[in-house]
Motif scaffolding. Structure first.
Motif: not given
Length: 439
Positions: A345-352
């Motif tokens: 939801k925070r938009g951090n694709r790499l961390d996701t």
């Protein structure tokens, strides 16, 4: 009425003498549905609250109204049903009344057309008001459907959540069903959690039927509701709740409503002080209170859990109970899925994607969890917003699900299985049966 059974299942059959912790399951099992005698019918009082805003135009609204008729056709003249529709205006199409004529409900359904914006709270509230004045002998529940964001009227999640809780105290519970990629899953889950009901979502209009069918199946099979679990540790023992189980002001924990022939469970960790080797140690007493479907209070206590204390080498050599180990992983997976959705939801694709890889390392040997992660990874690549919803509902599935008393290891997706809908293990929470279940 036949009594439930309380089972405390430790991960290992002993405790470490030098102190430490031991994980376990607390399981509450319902008896099987009697076949040799009639079970008294528990009246259902249902308010079906359907979003008819502009975004529901076409197939979504048609499928939602088909679900209304599916539920109406499975109720009896002892049950009551109301149909409420809403956009920026709320309309009671069918006031709460006994289900004596399905054709009359069909006539009301045929008059529903899509409209404007989404006053979700007012629609839900009108449905709850339809159910006011029920008794403990009946199940009073609002089934709320929406495909969008609450953008008209009251929209504060905290306020709506408190209203759901207040109506639950009046005996009116809330189940929510979200549709598609744009509904507010935080709101829908919060409403169901505070309102004492279930939460579902469908990725497409075709998936809606399965959500309503699952809710209907659960209501028809209900054995015990409002279950409060009391954990009483022995001296020198501290209890830590591993599952996501809300705690009441009196210290008891909220458990899921229980269906005939099923079990509800939570994971618990006991922190234990040192004990002389060879000592048989008292660890935990368990009791429950609940309400049966005739409105009577039911209480049950389990035996004190006692285990021997052994040296560390002997403790480490003990085999773990496979069922306990598997379900504790499911509880842990639920919490990890919630962390995953917050990252996405925070938009951090790499961390996701990094979190998904961590989850694969941790849970990849668990067949059901591995299958669920594969679906979430696919959704993350195709539609991150839909992956957020799948992670959200997977997290809730792990903390609010029922299980079969004869549960076996997952071997394939059970979406199309003929087992009771509420017991299935699905790879994707938002996908439903592609054809209606045969009655």
């Amino acid at each position: 009425m036949e009594q439930p059974t309380i089972i405390v299942s430790p991960l290992k059959a002993a405790i470490p003498a030098q102190g430490g912790h031991l994980d376990l399951l607390v399981r509450v099992q319902a008896p099987d549905l009697p076949t040799d005698k009639a079970v008294e019918h528990t009246p259902k009082r249902l308010a079906l609250v359907v979003d008819r805003s502009g975004s529901m135009q076409g197939k979504p609204l048609r499928e939602a109204l088909r679900c209304v008729m599916h539920i109406a056709s499975h109720l009896t003249p002892k049950d009551q049903l109301s149909l409420v529709v809403y956009d920026d205006q709320v309309e009671v199409m069918v006031p709460l009344s006994e289900v004596s004529s399905v054709s009359a409900i069909q006539q009301a359904v045929d008059m529903v057309h899509s409209g404007g914006s989404t006053d979700l709270f007012s629609g839900w509230l009108r449905g709850a008001e339809q159910l006011e004045g029920g008794t403990a002998r009946a199940v009073s529940r609002v089934l709320l459907l929406s495909d969008g964001q609450a953008n008209h009227g009251e929209t504060r999640i905290s306020h709506i959540q408190q209203e759901c809780k207040a109506w639950l105290e009046k005996g009116v519970s809330t189940t929510t069903v979200g549709l598609g990629r744009d509904f507010n899953e935080d709101l829908m889950i919060a409403m169901a959690d505070a309102g004492g009901g279930q939460q579902y979502y469908g990725q497409t209009a075709e998936d809606l039927y399965d959500s309503f069918d699952q809710e209907l199946s659960l209501l028809q099979a209900m054995y015990l509701r409002g279950i409060a679990l009391k954990l009483i540790p022995a001296p020198g023992v501290i209890v830590e709740m591993l599952s996501v189980a809300p705690q009441h002001p009196d210290g008891t924990y909220k458990m899921n409503d229980l269906a005939w022939g099923a079990e509800t469970w939570v994971g618990v960790r006991l922190h234990i002080s040192p004990t002389a080797p060879g000592t048989l140690r008292d660890l935990l007493a368990v009791s429950i209170n609940g309400t049966d479907l005739q409105g009577h209070t039911l209480s049950q206590s389990g035996a004190m859990l006692q285990l021997p204390a052994v040296e560390q080498t002997a403790f480490l050599a003990l085999l773990a109970d496979e069922l306990v180990e598997r379900r504790l992983l499911e509880a842990e997976f639920g919490k990890a899925s919630d962390e995953l959705r917050h990252l996405a939801k925070r938009g951090n694709r790499l961390d996701t994607m990094r979190k998904l890889a961590e989850m694969d390392d941790r849970f990849g040997h668990h067949p059901w969890l591995k299958a669920k992660m594969e679906q979430m990874r696919r959704l993350a690549e195709e539609d991150m917003m839909m992956m957020v919803k799948e992670a959200s509902f997977s997290a809730m599935r792990m903390s609010k699900s029922l299980a079969s008393k004869s549960e076996v290891m997952f071997c394939m997706d059970e979406t199309e299985s003929n087992m009771p809908s509420f017991l299935r293990k699905k790879e994707t929470e938002g996908r439903g049966r592609r054809t209606p279940r045969q009655s």
